[in-house]
Design an enzyme around this catalytic site. Sequence first.
Site, PDB file in Angstrom:
ATOM      1  N   HIS A  72      43.066  43.255  52.410  1.00  0.00           N
ATOM      2  CA  HIS A  72      43.880  42.553  51.420  1.00  0.00           C
ATOM      3  C   HIS A  72      44.945  43.471  50.832  1.00  0.00           C
ATOM      4  CE1 HIS A  72      41.368  38.857  50.933  1.00  0.00           C
ATOM      5  NE2 HIS A  72      40.446  39.669  51.449  1.00  0.00           N
TER       6      HIS A  72
ATOM      7  N   ARG B  32      56.007  42.257  40.669  1.00  0.00           N
ATOM      8  CA  ARG B  32      56.936  41.377  39.962  1.00  0.00           C
ATOM      9  C   ARG B  32      58.183  41.019  40.762  1.00  0.00           C
ATOM     10  NH1 ARG B  32      54.914  39.116  35.160  1.00  0.00           N
ATOM     11  NH2 ARG B  32      52.904  40.192  35.014  1.00  0.00           N
TER      12      ARG B  32
ATOM     13  N   HIS C  93      37.491  32.924  54.447  1.00  0.00           N
ATOM     14  CA  HIS C  93      36.292  33.646  54.047  1.00  0.00           C
ATOM     15  C   HIS C  93      35.146  32.627  53.921  1.00  0.00           C
ATOM     16  CE1 HIS C  93      39.358  36.455  52.831  1.00  0.00           C
ATOM     17  NE2 HIS C  93      38.525  37.301  52.230  1.00  0.00           N
TER      18      HIS C  93
ATOM     19  N   GLU D 119      30.074  35.043  52.085  1.00  0.00           N
ATOM     20  CA  GLU D 119      30.079  36.309  51.335  1.00  0.00           C
ATOM     21  C   GLU D 119      29.421  36.070  49.981  1.00  0.00           C
ATOM     22  OE1 GLU D 119      33.243  39.560  49.445  1.00  0.00           O
ATOM     23  OE2 GLU D 119      33.863  37.489  49.796  1.00  0.00           O
TER      24      GLU D 119
ATOM     25  N   ASP E 202      38.294  45.363  53.902  1.00  0.00           N
ATOM     26  CA  ASP E 202      38.448  44.364  52.841  1.00  0.00           C
ATOM     27  C   ASP E 202      39.470  44.822  51.799  1.00  0.00           C
ATOM     28  OD1 ASP E 202      38.029  41.932  51.624  1.00  0.00           O
ATOM     29  OD2 ASP E 202      36.070  42.425  50.790  1.00  0.00           O
TER      30      ASP E 202
END
Length: 353
Positions: free
Chosen positions: A27, A80, A207, A210, A288
């Site tokens: 991620h 941002r 996903h 989990e 991950d």
Amino acid sequence: MQEKSSGKMVRLERYLMALPKAELHVHMEGSIPPSLLLRLAERNRLKLPFSSAAQCRKLYAYSSFKDFSNMLLLGVYCLRRPVDFHDVILAMGEGLVLHNIRYAEITWTPQFYLNRGCALSEILGAMNEARSKLAARFGLEIRWIPDIVRSRPEPASAIAEWAASKESTDAGVVALGLGGPETGYPAGNFASQFSYARQCGLPANPHAGEGAGAASIWQTIEQLNPVRIGHGVSAIDDQELVAHLVRDALPLEVCPTSNVRLGVCKSYASHPLKRLIDAGCVVTINTDDPVLFQTSLTNEYAVAIRECGLGPDDIKAAILNALRVSYLPDFEKIRMTGSFTATFEELDSRFLK
């Protein structure tokens, strides 16, 4: 004897570091180094609950999923402007290259950034600028998996339509993901969005299994028709499900340290990684959120050998699995597999014989 054992482990870790790698489950929001997080906050005039990288690292000890989620959301808070995304992908890519990762599919969560005052296409454009630089400098190949958050369903249709658009797929989007808490937010809530994406040629990569049990995986399979499953480790509790995964060769993206750090598994020793492999499941090994879990793909391989009972051949098989079940075109899979296999043979002769 202890010195000999220690030397053997060092040699093994050097071998694992040198292996060419592919990662399918990582991620963006969990891969922002503390020093960069501080720079982003300063650039955007934002306050953080720490003032140094060392203070930040102390917050990587989680007593609950909420603690982890709060740290991940700090990264979201600091992203941002398009240039921020560019800088994060550049830093992330440099970290991947450090561990000899040649190909990565990076998950990110576009719906977090719908109120940033710029279009998602602008953000993706900035990420692709960094992607091009990484390819030119290091030969690193990257693709994108935007995901939907289970607990925040309102933007789901807009995200699915954007991700499945020709503009996005031409810009490197290869699948639609689904993340966030499973309990109370079943995959079936998003069946229409994933059906739409699938009809546009964009596969499902959610996903499941989990934060909830095998029933969550079953529903995800039945409702979303996934091409791969992120995590999926609770499948081990249902032998019928394991047999289904084996029969359909439905790949699992397993992340051992993440599972242990978040309490999905009590320890590495109890992690089902080896049992899933021994049962015949198609397994890949991933990080991950490498910064938030203070790990790397090299470390995941070392842990898998040292704590989970795998051997070097299992690691190489997992790497080749990652290439085979990736969203790369077939000709790229063939090219990379040939290159990886040749390097494996050379490294085996140097380190293992």
